[in-house]
Design a protein around this motif. Structure first.
Motif, PDB file in Angstrom:
ATOM      1  N   GLY A  50       0.826  -1.201   0.000  1.00 19.52           N
ATOM      2  CA  GLY A  50       0.000   0.000   0.000  1.00 19.52           C
ATOM      3  C   GLY A  50       0.857   1.246   0.000  1.00 19.52           C
ATOM      4  O   GLY A  50       2.025   1.212  -0.366  1.00 19.52           O
ATOM      5  N   ARG A  51       0.267   2.336   0.439  1.00 16.78           N
ATOM      6  CA  ARG A  51       0.987   3.607   0.532  1.00 16.78           C
ATOM      7  C   ARG A  51       0.707   4.227   1.897  1.00 16.78           C
ATOM      8  O   ARG A  51      -0.233   3.842   2.590  1.00 16.78           O
ATOM      9  N   ALA A  52       1.518   5.196   2.269  1.00 19.49           N
ATOM     10  CA  ALA A  52       1.318   5.904   3.531  1.00 19.49           C
ATOM     11  C   ALA A  52       0.102   6.810   3.422  1.00 19.49           C
ATOM     12  O   ALA A  52      -0.068   7.516   2.433  1.00 19.49           O
ATOM     13  N   GLY A  53      -0.715   6.784   4.441  1.00 14.85           N
ATOM     14  CA  GLY A  53      -1.853   7.688   4.525  1.00 14.85           C
ATOM     15  C   GLY A  53      -1.784   8.445   5.839  1.00 14.85           C
ATOM     16  O   GLY A  53      -1.358   7.901   6.859  1.00 14.85           O
ATOM     17  N   LEU A  54      -2.189   9.693   5.831  1.00 13.95           N
ATOM     18  CA  LEU A  54      -2.217  10.527   7.028  1.00 13.95           C
ATOM     19  C   LEU A  54      -3.667  10.883   7.318  1.00 13.95           C
ATOM     20  O   LEU A  54      -4.363  11.444   6.466  1.00 13.95           O
ATOM     21  N   SER A  55      -4.118  10.520   8.521  1.00 11.68           N
ATOM     22  CA  SER A  55      -5.489  10.800   8.942  1.00 11.68           C
ATOM     23  C   SER A  55      -5.465  11.499  10.288  1.00 11.68           C
ATOM     24  O   SER A  55      -4.474  11.426  11.016  1.00 11.68           O
ATOM     25  N   LEU A  56      -6.554  12.155  10.626  1.00 14.50           N
ATOM     26  CA  LEU A  56      -6.742  12.701  11.964  1.00 14.50           C
ATOM     27  C   LEU A  56      -7.837  11.901  12.644  1.00 14.50           C
ATOM     28  O   LEU A  56      -8.894  11.661  12.054  1.00 14.50           O
ATOM     29  N   PHE A  57      -7.578  11.443  13.870  1.00 13.76           N
ATOM     30  CA  PHE A  57      -8.557  10.727  14.670  1.00 13.76           C
ATOM     31  C   PHE A  57      -8.938  11.628  15.842  1.00 13.76           C
ATOM     32  O   PHE A  57      -8.060  12.199  16.499  1.00 13.76           O
ATOM     33  N   ASP A  58     -10.225  11.736  16.114  1.00 16.11           N
ATOM     34  CA  ASP A  58     -10.734  12.524  17.237  1.00 16.11           C
ATOM     35  C   ASP A  58     -11.511  11.570  18.139  1.00 16.11           C
ATOM     36  O   ASP A  58     -12.698  11.342  17.934  1.00 16.11           O
ATOM     37  N   ALA A  59     -10.814  10.982  19.115  1.00 15.00           N
ATOM     38  CA  ALA A  59     -11.385   9.918  19.954  1.00 15.00           C
ATOM     39  C   ALA A  59     -11.892  10.470  21.278  1.00 15.00           C
ATOM     40  O   ALA A  59     -11.305  11.390  21.853  1.00 15.00           O
ATOM     41  N   GLU A  60     -12.978   9.884  21.760  1.00 18.73           N
ATOM     42  CA  GLU A  60     -13.508  10.253  23.070  1.00 18.73           C
ATOM     43  C   GLU A  60     -12.577   9.736  24.155  1.00 18.73           C
ATOM     44  O   GLU A  60     -12.117   8.599  24.094  1.00 18.73           O
ATOM     45  N   ASP A  76      -1.375  -5.958   7.242  1.00 16.07           N
ATOM     46  CA  ASP A  76      -0.724  -5.458   6.033  1.00 16.07           C
ATOM     47  C   ASP A  76       0.110  -4.203   6.232  1.00 16.07           C
ATOM     48  O   ASP A  76       0.655  -3.679   5.267  1.00 16.07           O
ATOM     49  N   GLY A  77       0.200  -3.681   7.460  1.00 19.99           N
ATOM     50  CA  GLY A  77       0.998  -2.477   7.634  1.00 19.99           C
ATOM     51  C   GLY A  77       1.040  -1.990   9.068  1.00 19.99           C
ATOM     52  O   GLY A  77       0.229  -2.376   9.904  1.00 19.99           O
ATOM     53  N   SER A  78       2.018  -1.134   9.327  1.00 21.20           N
ATOM     54  CA  SER A  78       2.173  -0.526  10.640  1.00 21.20           C
ATOM     55  C   SER A  78       1.142   0.594  10.819  1.00 21.20           C
ATOM     56  O   SER A  78       0.464   0.993   9.865  1.00 21.20           O
ATOM     57  N   GLN A  79       1.055   1.089  12.065  1.00 20.79           N
ATOM     58  CA  GLN A  79       0.102   2.156  12.361  1.00 20.79           C
ATOM     59  C   GLN A  79       0.694   3.033  13.454  1.00 20.79           C
ATOM     60  O   GLN A  79       0.955   2.557  14.565  1.00 20.79           O
ATOM     61  N   ALA A  80       0.914   4.319  13.134  1.00 20.73           N
ATOM     62  CA  ALA A  80       1.517   5.258  14.078  1.00 20.73           C
ATOM     63  C   ALA A  80       0.460   6.232  14.600  1.00 20.73           C
ATOM     64  O   ALA A  80      -0.384   6.709  13.843  1.00 20.73           O
ATOM     65  N   ILE A 138      -0.690   7.734  11.001  1.00 19.10           N
ATOM     66  CA  ILE A 138      -0.058   7.378   9.729  1.00 19.10           C
ATOM     67  C   ILE A 138      -0.149   5.874   9.600  1.00 19.10           C
ATOM     68  O   ILE A 138       0.381   5.135  10.446  1.00 19.10           O
ATOM     69  N   ASP A 139      -0.859   5.417   8.580  1.00 19.47           N
ATOM     70  CA  ASP A 139      -1.004   3.976   8.382  1.00 19.47           C
ATOM     71  C   ASP A 139      -1.189   3.647   6.909  1.00 19.47           C
ATOM     72  O   ASP A 139      -1.181   4.529   6.059  1.00 19.47           O
ATOM     73  N   ARG A 140      -1.364   2.373   6.632  1.00 21.63           N
ATOM     74  CA  ARG A 140      -1.429   1.858   5.271  1.00 21.63           C
ATOM     75  C   ARG A 140      -2.770   2.162   4.630  1.00 21.63           C
ATOM     76  O   ARG A 140      -3.824   1.910   5.205  1.00 21.63           O
ATOM     77  N   ILE A 141      -2.695   2.675   3.410  1.00 19.49           N
ATOM     78  CA  ILE A 141      -3.867   2.844   2.564  1.00 19.49           C
ATOM     79  C   ILE A 141      -3.653   1.911   1.373  1.00 19.49           C
ATOM     80  O   ILE A 141      -2.613   1.958   0.715  1.00 19.49           O
ATOM     81  N   GLY A 142      -4.608   1.040   1.114  1.00 20.93           N
ATOM     82  CA  GLY A 142      -4.461   0.118  -0.005  1.00 20.93           C
ATOM     83  C   GLY A 142      -5.569  -0.907  -0.042  1.00 20.93           C
ATOM     84  O   GLY A 142      -6.465  -0.915   0.804  1.00 20.93           O
ATOM     85  N   ASP A 143      -5.493  -1.796  -1.020  1.00 21.49           N
ATOM     86  CA  ASP A 143      -6.496  -2.839  -1.193  1.00 21.49           C
ATOM     87  C   ASP A 143      -6.387  -3.881  -0.084  1.00 21.49           C
ATOM     88  O   ASP A 143      -5.335  -4.058   0.525  1.00 21.49           O
ATOM     89  N   GLY A 144      -7.483  -4.597   0.120  1.00 22.97           N
ATOM     90  CA  GLY A 144      -7.507  -5.697   1.075  1.00 22.97           C
ATOM     91  C   GLY A 144      -7.966  -5.254   2.450  1.00 22.97           C
ATOM     92  O   GLY A 144      -7.985  -4.071   2.780  1.00 22.97           O
ATOM     93  N   ALA A 145      -8.343  -6.235   3.241  1.00 22.14           N
ATOM     94  CA  ALA A 145      -8.789  -5.990   4.612  1.00 22.14           C
ATOM     95  C   ALA A 145      -7.561  -5.936   5.515  1.00 22.14           C
ATOM     96  O   ALA A 145      -6.876  -6.935   5.696  1.00 22.14           O
ATOM     97  N   ASN A 146      -7.285  -4.780   6.067  1.00 26.82           N
ATOM     98  CA  ASN A 146      -6.112  -4.601   6.921  1.00 26.82           C
ATOM     99  C   ASN A 146      -6.524  -4.470   8.379  1.00 26.82           C
ATOM    100  O   ASN A 146      -5.912  -3.738   9.143  1.00 26.82           O
ATOM    101  N   LEU A 147      -7.577  -5.145   8.767  1.00 26.02           N
ATOM    102  CA  LEU A 147      -8.046  -5.100  10.147  1.00 26.02           C
ATOM    103  C   LEU A 147      -8.552  -6.471  10.544  1.00 26.02           C
ATOM    104  O   LEU A 147      -9.390  -7.062   9.862  1.00 26.02           O
ATOM    105  N   GLU A 148      -8.042  -6.966  11.677  1.00 28.14           N
ATOM    106  CA  GLU A 148      -8.532  -8.194  12.286  1.00 28.14           C
ATOM    107  C   GLU A 148      -8.871  -7.861  13.731  1.00 28.14           C
ATOM    108  O   GLU A 148      -8.036  -7.317  14.453  1.00 28.14           O
ATOM    109  N   GLU A 149     -10.085  -8.165  14.159  1.00 31.57           N
ATOM    110  CA  GLU A 149     -10.515  -7.888  15.528  1.00 31.57           C
ATOM    111  C   GLU A 149     -10.685  -9.184  16.309  1.00 31.57           C
ATOM    112  O   GLU A 149     -11.066 -10.196  15.740  1.00 31.57           O
TER     113      GLU A 149
END
Length: 161
Positions: A50-60, A76-80, A138-149
């Motif tokens: 994938g590629r690097a993506g930059l998001s803002l999270f506003d968590a309670e 599929d990727g790291s998460q900062a 900063i985390d992965r943006i790309g195809d596929g499911a990159n989350l397992e709960e």
């Protein structure tokens, strides 16, 4: 419910799970006409195909003791997570045991510390302890499911040391 006592976040106790993002004692380089210290390459970012993506999270914000019922990971990727305030936050991680999380560990950040979860590391959800819970992520943006709960059959209670 089993109690897990928080520990201070240090690179040595967090290294099996990722990186602590914080200023070094001295910058790697002085830039901008001598007015800025650059602390370079502070985390092992991994975006696979994938590629690097930059998001803002506003968590309670949450509070301690905290009831832990869910862990997740990103195969599929790291998460900062970089806090946009000087407030500490709660970081929960667990080693993998055959595709399921082991007993979690909990850390409290110091003001100004961020973290980078390495690829496929079990971790709790974003857990600020103060408002606003604003983070640059900063985390992965790309195809596929990159989350397992993984929902815990028996919750844990996170308490302060």
């Amino acid at each position: 419910m089993t109690d897990i006592v928080t520990k201070p976040l240090t690179q040595s106790n967090f290294s099996p799970f990722g990186d602590v993002i914080t200023l070094r004692d001295t910058p790697d380089k002085i830039i901008n006409q001598g007015l800025c210290g650059r602390h370079h390459d502070l985390a092992d970012m991994d975006f696979g195909d994938g590629r690097a993506g930059l998001s803002l999270f506003d968590a309670e914000p949450r509070s301690l003791p905290y009831k832990l019922t869910l862990l997740e990971r990103h195969p599929d990727g790291s998460q900062a997570f970089i806090p946009m305030t000087q407030h500490p936050f709660l970081v929960i991680v667990a080693a993998d045991a055959g595709g399921k999380p082991e007993v979690p560990q909990a850390f409290l950040t110091a003001a100004g510390q961020g973290i980078n979860f390495h690829r496929n590391v079990w971790h709790g959800v974003l857990t600020p302890l103060h408002a606003p819970g604003l983070f640059a992520v900063i985390d992965r943006i790309g195809d596929g499911a990159n989350l397992e709960e993984h929902t815990l059959k028996t919750p844990f209670r996170i308490v302060c040391a």
